[in-house]
Enzyme design. Structure first.
Site, PDB file in Angstrom:
ATOM      1  N   PRO A   1      62.704  55.979  23.554  1.00 42.06           N
ATOM      2  CA  PRO A   1      63.430  55.584  22.343  1.00 42.06           C
ATOM      3  C   PRO A   1      64.426  54.460  22.609  1.00 42.06           C
ATOM      4  O   PRO A   1      65.285  54.575  23.469  1.00 42.06           O
ATOM      5  CB  PRO A   1      64.163  56.860  21.927  1.00 42.06           C
ATOM      6  CG  PRO A   1      63.509  57.960  22.699  1.00 42.06           C
ATOM      7  CD  PRO A   1      62.997  57.345  23.947  1.00 42.06           C
ATOM      8  N   GLU A   2      64.261  53.369  21.903  1.00 48.92           N
ATOM      9  CA  GLU A   2      65.207  52.248  21.940  1.00 48.92           C
ATOM     10  C   GLU A   2      65.726  52.064  20.514  1.00 48.92           C
ATOM     11  O   GLU A   2      65.557  52.951  19.683  1.00 48.92           O
ATOM     12  CB  GLU A   2      64.511  50.984  22.473  1.00 48.92           C
ATOM     13  CG  GLU A   2      63.858  51.213  23.836  1.00 48.92           C
ATOM     14  CD  GLU A   2      63.131  50.001  24.391  1.00 48.92           C
ATOM     15  OE1 GLU A   2      63.471  48.873  24.005  1.00 48.92           O
ATOM     16  OE2 GLU A   2      62.220  50.179  25.207  1.00 48.92           O
TER      17      GLU A   2
ATOM     18  N   HIS B   1      61.288  73.321  26.841  1.00 48.21           N
ATOM     19  CA  HIS B   1      62.006  72.050  26.855  1.00 48.21           C
ATOM     20  C   HIS B   1      62.984  71.893  25.690  1.00 48.21           C
ATOM     21  O   HIS B   1      63.527  70.818  25.491  1.00 48.21           O
ATOM     22  CB  HIS B   1      61.019  70.892  26.876  1.00 48.21           C
ATOM     23  CG  HIS B   1      60.112  70.899  28.069  1.00 48.21           C
ATOM     24  ND1 HIS B   1      60.600  70.896  29.359  1.00 48.21           N
ATOM     25  CD2 HIS B   1      58.769  70.938  28.185  1.00 48.21           C
ATOM     26  CE1 HIS B   1      59.581  70.926  30.210  1.00 48.21           C
ATOM     27  NE2 HIS B   1      58.464  70.957  29.519  1.00 48.21           N
TER      28      HIS B   1
ATOM     29  N   ARG C   1      62.589  65.523  30.086  1.00 49.21           N
ATOM     30  CA  ARG C   1      63.263  64.996  31.282  1.00 49.21           C
ATOM     31  C   ARG C   1      64.721  65.427  31.421  1.00 49.21           C
ATOM     32  O   ARG C   1      65.344  65.176  32.446  1.00 49.21           O
ATOM     33  CB  ARG C   1      63.221  63.467  31.267  1.00 49.21           C
ATOM     34  CG  ARG C   1      61.871  62.868  31.542  1.00 49.21           C
ATOM     35  CD  ARG C   1      61.550  62.876  33.013  1.00 49.21           C
ATOM     36  NE  ARG C   1      60.429  62.014  33.309  1.00 49.21           N
ATOM     37  CZ  ARG C   1      59.153  62.366  33.213  1.00 49.21           C
ATOM     38  NH1 ARG C   1      58.847  63.587  32.817  1.00 49.21           N
ATOM     39  NH2 ARG C   1      58.192  61.517  33.491  1.00 49.21           N
TER      40      ARG C   1
END
Length: 275
Positions: free
Chosen positions: A2-3, A93, A112
């Site tokens: 995601p940017e 997660h 992550r």
DNA sequence: ATAAGGCCCTGACCGC
DNA sequence: TGCGGTCAGGGCCTTA
């Protein structure tokens, strides 16, 4: 990953789902996700808060609360913030869960575990180091030139520096430099005014188009690192010219796209078009 | 002040 | 089939 365009999509698509909803409870199962307040204090501070207007700054989501507090969410690599039915299970997660007053839940899911969440009265300390927003007047050619002046590091790496311009990550840095026809390894301080203008304009062009297409989803199967809040893919990956296209022909000249490493990041470019 | 490298994390992938 | 090693990658921290 995601940017800016992906975060903008989240803000636009989540606000209508959440605005006016009140948090009825919160559970944290990976405390390091909560950057502020202390994870132990987070559920009590969140409970009873009502979502109001949402904004974005760089890659930070700013979920404004009626109280004036802000829930800041940074997705980093693999974070996802998704509204789920009340009976949805949290998988391994899902690190933060919020209950909502309409019976649904809000899940923060992050394979992550690099993502971070803050709940603060004052956003300024969290956002203090960010450079200009790419679409703001402040991101002028002169300002960019000032920030790059004297810098010997590769322009690609400098575009990833959030204090120079906020919101550009690895995908859009590569795509912007391709449009600007600037080689990624060029020292930032060596760009002339025309090249600075090309970089500035290309950053805006690529981010603007990616927002229209609701971001880039790269098919990494279980590591699918960006999905919209409703689970759908974005569409800009179909228009990537160079990113993760190593060996494929440049869309302009046909030269095979090359992959190198700059600032510990994969970098993709056309060795013929980008000077 | 700037640049470079390590770290956090996990799943995919590679070679044997 | 199974296993160990390597890699990616944003932001922050340390080191030079």
């Amino acid at each position: 990953m995601p940017e800016l365009p992906e975060v903008e999509t989240y803000v636009r698509e989540l606000e209508p789902e959440l605005r006016g909803r009140t948090i009825t409870g919160a559970a944290v199962t990976w405390p390091r996700t909560i950057a502020a307040p202390h994870a132990d204090a987070f559920p009590a501070m969140a409970t009873g808060q009502c979502f109001a207007r949402f904004h974005r700054r760089g890659k930070y989501m700013l979920l404004g609360m009626e109280s004036g507090d802000t829930l800041i969410v940074h997705l980093r690599m693999t974070g996802k913030l998704q509204v789920k039915p009340g009976d949805a299970e949290a998988d391994r997660h899902t690190h933060v869960r919020f209950g909502l007053d309409d019976g649904r839940q809000l899940h923060f899911h992050d394979t992550r575990k690099f993502g971070r969440i803050w709940l603060v009265a004052d956003t300024q300390p969290v956002l203090a180091k960010l450079g200009p927003e790419p679409f703001a007047d402040e991101f002028s050619v002169a300002e960019l030139g000032k920030r790059l002046a004297g810098r010997r590091a590769a322009v690609k790496g400098l575009l990833l520096d959030q204090s120079i311009v906020a919101g550009v990550g690895n995908i859009y840095a590569d795509e912007a430099l391709f449009l600007a026809q600037i080689a990624p390894q060029r020292p930032g301080g060596d760009l002339n005014e025309a090249e600075l203008r090309a970089v500035r304009d290309s950053v805006r062009q690529v981010l603007g188009r990616a927002i229209e297409l609701r971001g880039s989803s790269l098919g990494d199967s279980a590591l699918q690192n960006y999905l919209r809040p409703g689970g759908e893919q974005g569409g800009f990956q179909l228009e990537h010219n160079v990113f993760r296209r190593t060996g494929e022909p440049c869309p302009v000249c046909g030269t095979p796209i090359r992959r190198i490493v700059i600032a510990q990041r994969s970098t993709h470019y056309c060795p013929h078009c980008q000077k």
